[in-house]
Scaffold this active site. Structure first.
Site, PDB file in Angstrom:
ATOM      1  N   GLY A 179       0.795  -1.218   0.000  1.00 28.52           N
ATOM      2  CA  GLY A 179       0.000   0.000   0.000  1.00 28.52           C
ATOM      3  C   GLY A 179       0.827   1.267   0.000  1.00 28.52           C
ATOM      4  O   GLY A 179       0.282   2.365  -0.174  1.00 28.52           O
ATOM      5  N   GLY A 218       5.688   2.089  -5.979  1.00 29.71           N
ATOM      6  CA  GLY A 218       5.755   1.232  -7.160  1.00 29.71           C
ATOM      7  C   GLY A 218       5.273   1.916  -8.420  1.00 29.71           C
ATOM      8  O   GLY A 218       5.780   1.655  -9.514  1.00 29.71           O
ATOM      9  N   SER A 253       2.207  -9.602 -18.801  1.00 34.06           N
ATOM     10  CA  SER A 253       1.792  -9.733 -17.407  1.00 34.06           C
ATOM     11  C   SER A 253       0.899 -10.937 -17.167  1.00 34.06           C
ATOM     12  O   SER A 253       0.093 -11.310 -18.027  1.00 34.06           O
ATOM     13  CB  SER A 253       1.034  -8.467 -16.968  1.00 34.06           C
ATOM     14  OG  SER A 253       1.856  -7.337 -17.025  1.00 34.06           O
ATOM     15  N   HIS A 278      -1.154  -1.636 -13.169  1.00 34.97           N
ATOM     16  CA  HIS A 278      -0.779  -1.039 -14.457  1.00 34.97           C
ATOM     17  C   HIS A 278      -1.819  -0.027 -14.950  1.00 34.97           C
ATOM     18  O   HIS A 278      -1.442   1.048 -15.448  1.00 34.97           O
ATOM     19  CB  HIS A 278      -0.558  -2.137 -15.495  1.00 34.97           C
ATOM     20  CG  HIS A 278       0.679  -2.940 -15.244  1.00 34.97           C
ATOM     21  ND1 HIS A 278       1.933  -2.406 -15.289  1.00 34.97           N
ATOM     22  CD2 HIS A 278       0.842  -4.254 -14.914  1.00 34.97           C
ATOM     23  CE1 HIS A 278       2.828  -3.331 -15.020  1.00 34.97           C
ATOM     24  NE2 HIS A 278       2.200  -4.461 -14.788  1.00 34.97           N
TER      25      HIS A 278
END
Length: 436
Positions: A264, A268, A293, A377
């Site tokens: 969280g 990233g 992915s 993403h």
């Protein structure tokens, strides 16, 4: 006639030394054991402290010597403890916390004290990982977890993180961590690891200056002349590498967070954008950036779909009829797709499998994509560009998604527009998927 023995000088000295040693020992016993002795005994044998005994961690001034000594002991014991003792220590911490009225900022004070005395971010990161693990079972622990998350958000601000490349020349201890923390595609040998960090590949990681030996998150990059559609081809070290000078595509095929305690914490979403900047400086001929992915939640989602729900998604009339009224229609389709991916699939089965995967990737919950990788993403502004049949036929790939993988495309001038669509609950799809 009585005689008197003359004392031997050497014996006399031995007696005196023994008496002095005895006196020192008695004095030491009266004064109590030293700090290290008490710490050792507490770490090894003493029962865990009661909640009232650790309340000074919360309430004492940050300069309080006794409370700071307790914090150092508590933190050292926590790092050295097994799972059972860690849980018990967190129970005590939560109980001590719950008795504070008014609460004010006592929780933040306790965490700052622990960090100052143990001088290790590792302690707080592991604390939060354990709090996340047990917060639903231990009363009051969720309050502490939220307070600690706020501190870690500040301490792991992206402006404090360093982006570093990892190569085959990096220290062995760091390369071992890639093997340990790889969460997407297992690294089974040093040969496979060398392939992933070789000169025709790239690997980048974020590091924190206070945890400089631990990559917090890392991304592995391959290069190709077109968008990749099969991960086994990318992972196989026996397949000759493409000429990196001719590559026009950068493919992000594995992104791994290494610290559960930082879940969280939103650094990233900056990683890929920083990496793209680095790649463009390094390889200016690159034109396109995409992922290959996994779809980790697809099978779990599909098995829960009954026939009535699936009828709205299935393109073939015969499949719709077979699904009607069948409570296990989703489970049957999972079995059918796995068998097809492992063998020779008809075009109709492939089309249906890909259509179902697109439905899943578009599914939203609480304003966010249901699939965790899609959430990452799409939340970075990428779009769902292409689905790939039988792209990961490993045991893990089949169990997660019947072998189907997805390409998310990062078009740098479209990221903000895609995010605006996502906020409306409409994930952006590539042209080839808009009919699905």
């Amino acid at each position: 006639m009585a005689t008197t023995d003359t004392p031997n000088t050497e014996n006399t000295l031995v007696v005196i030394e023994a008496e002095n040693a005895k006196g020192k020992a008695e004095k030491k016993e009266k004064e109590g054991p030293g700090l290290m002795a008490r710490l050792s005994r507490w770490l090894e044998r003493d029962p865990l402290p009661e909640p009232e005994e650790i309340q000074p961690l919360f309430t004492a001034r940050l300069t309080d010597v006794a409370a700071n000594r307790l914090a150092k002991q508590w933190g050292a014991r926590y790092l050295a403890s097994d799972v059972k003792d860690r849980r018990a220590m967190l129970v005590g911490l939560a109980q001590a916390s719950s008795e504070l009225e008014p609460r004010e900022d006592f929780g933040l004070r306790m965490f700052r004290r622990l960090y100052a005395q143990v001088a290790s971010l590792k302690l707080l990161v592991e604390l939060r990982a354990d709090m996340l693990r047990w917060r639903k079972q231990v009363a009051g622990l969720s309050v502490l977890e939220r307070e600690l998350e706020g501190l870690l958000n500040a301490w792991f601000d992206v402006g404090m993180l360093e982006l570093r490349p990892i190569t085959w020349d990096s220290p062995a201890s760091l390369l071992e961590k890639l093997i340990e923390y790889e969460a997407v595609h297992e690294i089974r040998s040093w040969e496979e690891l060398k392939h992933r960090v070789a000169g025709h590949r790239r690997c980048y990681a974020f590091f924190h200056p206070r945890m400089s030996d631990v990559p917090l998150i890392f991304v592995e990059v391959a290069f190709a002349q077109q968008m990749a559609g099969n991960v086994q081809v990318l992972l196989d070290p026996q397949i000759p590498a493409d000429d990196i000078g001719k590559a026009r595509w950068a493919i992000f095929y594995s992104i791994s967070n290494t610290q559960p305690g930082l879940r969280g914490i939103s650094f990233g979403n900056f990683l890929l954008k920083r990496v793209i900047d680095e790649l463009l400086r390094d390889l200016p001929r690159l034109k396109s950036f995409a992922t290959l992915s996994p779809i980790p939640g697809f099978v779990d989602w599909l098995v829960k779909q009954d026939g009535k729900t699936l009828q709205t998604m299935l393109p073939e009339k015969t499949d719709k009829q077979q699904a009607e009224g069948d409570p296990e229609a989703g489970l049957k389709w999972v079995d059918k797709l796995k068998a097809a991916a492992a063998g020779q699939a008809s075009d109709a089965v492939q089309r249906t499998g890909l259509r179902l995967a697109v439905h899943y990737l578009k599914t939203m919950k609480n304003g966010q994509p249901l699939d965790p990788v899609a959430r990452f993403h799409l939340g970075n502004g990428a779009r769902i560009e292409r689905l790939n049949w039988a792209a990961d036929c490993s045991a893990k790939g089949m169990a997660q998604s019947c072998g189907i993988m997805v390409n998310y495309l990062y078009e740098l001038d479209q990221l903000d527009d895609n995010l605006a669509l996502l906020a409306q609950g409409k994930p952006k799809l590539g042209m080839s998927l808009r009919w699905r």
